[in-house]
Write an enzyme that holds these catalytic residues in place. Sequence first.
Site, PDB file in Angstrom:
ATOM      1  N   ASN A 145       0.843  -1.191   0.000  1.00 34.22           N
ATOM      2  CA  ASN A 145       0.000   0.000   0.000  1.00 34.22           C
ATOM      3  C   ASN A 145       0.875   1.236   0.000  1.00 34.22           C
ATOM      4  O   ASN A 145       1.751   1.385   0.861  1.00 34.22           O
ATOM      5  CB  ASN A 145      -0.903   0.015   1.246  1.00 34.22           C
ATOM      6  CG  ASN A 145      -1.698   1.292   1.360  1.00 34.22           C
ATOM      7  OD1 ASN A 145      -2.587   1.550   0.553  1.00 34.22           O
ATOM      8  ND2 ASN A 145      -1.376   2.121   2.351  1.00 34.22           N
ATOM      9  N   GLU A 146       0.677   2.094  -0.977  1.00 34.56           N
ATOM     10  CA  GLU A 146       1.340   3.394  -1.061  1.00 34.56           C
ATOM     11  C   GLU A 146       2.835   3.321  -0.714  1.00 34.56           C
ATOM     12  O   GLU A 146       3.307   3.961   0.236  1.00 34.56           O
ATOM     13  CB  GLU A 146       0.608   4.397  -0.151  1.00 34.56           C
ATOM     14  CG  GLU A 146      -0.842   4.589  -0.599  1.00 34.56           C
ATOM     15  CD  GLU A 146      -1.630   5.604   0.212  1.00 34.56           C
ATOM     16  OE1 GLU A 146      -1.196   5.951   1.332  1.00 34.56           O
ATOM     17  OE2 GLU A 146      -2.683   6.047  -0.269  1.00 34.56           O
TER      18      GLU A 146
END
Length: 443
Positions: free
Chosen positions: A77-78
């Site tokens: 994630n990110e």
Amino acid sequence: VKPYAQIGFTPKALATDPEPYTFLFNATNTYNVIFTGWSHVPTSWQKWGELVYQWVKHEVELRGKAEVDSWYWEVWNEPNIGYWNGTEQQYFTLYDYAVANVRRALPTARVGGPEVAGGPGGDWLGLFLDHTINGTNNATGGEGAPLDFISFHAKGSPRYVNATDSEPGHLQMNVSASLQNVRDAFTLISSYPSQKDKPVVIGEDDPDGCAACVSDAYGYRNGLIYPSYTAVAFSRDLDLAMRYNINLEGTLTWAFEFQNTSYYDGFRVLATNQIDKPIMNVFRMFGKLTGERLLANSTGQLTLDAVLADSVRGEPDVGVLAAFNQTENKLAVMVWNYHDDALPKLDAQITLDVSGLGSHWQGCESANLTHYRIGPTHSNSYTRWLAMGSPQNPSTAQTAELKAAGMLQTLENPRNVRVEGGKVEVGFALPIHAISLLVLEEE
């Protein structure tokens, strides 16, 4: 609805810098306190890969190959912000080992990434695409890496505007920030000829960047401005996909579930203590827009370029999105009345003109109209809760009433409307931040 499986994060036993690993977070903490040992690079890529393999293998054994084949597997994630305490190249290695082992467990699995924050995330998305096309695969030694879909995140930027002599203090949304993320990512993806037809997923598409934070700037989450914002953002995502010839597979809202919290606590969630918030009902409306998108115009709808540049700060955006399902012979039209400012405004007076029905409904003289509404008194558990006095321990009867209020409701009983020359006309008033969905079916 299918699982969108996020492969992350680093187990404590594998983290290069494991301490501290756990963290204590509350709604007013500095967000960076969460980035502890789980965000660090694994000590062994082989063990990381084996962990991923065992997870996917377990899911296949538990649910069957056909079901897991329909899932989406994305890595991390990110990684371009604090969620990944490693370099870009180390993320590419993480991705290579994860994907290789997903495919080892299920050779036909659908894999993708990189779930970067902020549209293209600076140079991250471009470098990732370069790696998957012709980089050296760190797990296999071959060229490139499997990539079945491309994913990124887009976020709005709300704020609280302090009171002035002419205007009270109020929440102000910013849909242009999110749409600019989408535009920039689509621009980059469309510059890669080999990737232009690849499915794209906006893995998070939200009005702000912190679902677990609470502030005056995030005061939109319980009421009508959240679903109306989402109608504007998601419909403009479709417009941008058309402009840049992007194969937009889907866009996701990112909302959590918080246990043992108060009713309407202000977190970015779709429901509170098992009572659906108004935001849930815009997705129910979207679910009724099936078939093919139709050409639909509104004299009150702002242009895509105007919203990209200035959000919705002047006149409201009275927009429309329509679809026709030939199999069911059903027409669905969504109409919204949106403004960035959480301030009272006049109702929009809507006249819905539908033409061209004669080619589909030959000889039809009347149609059945079902008019759904998300508004101050419809599909809105929050206003019902406020009217009860904001109970934190609602009775059994109150809970049942709130659950019923949280469902998608009609503005009126279904009724017949006249079809003349293949045309239908319907008029209604639409309050600010309200949404109507009108469904027409041949009699």
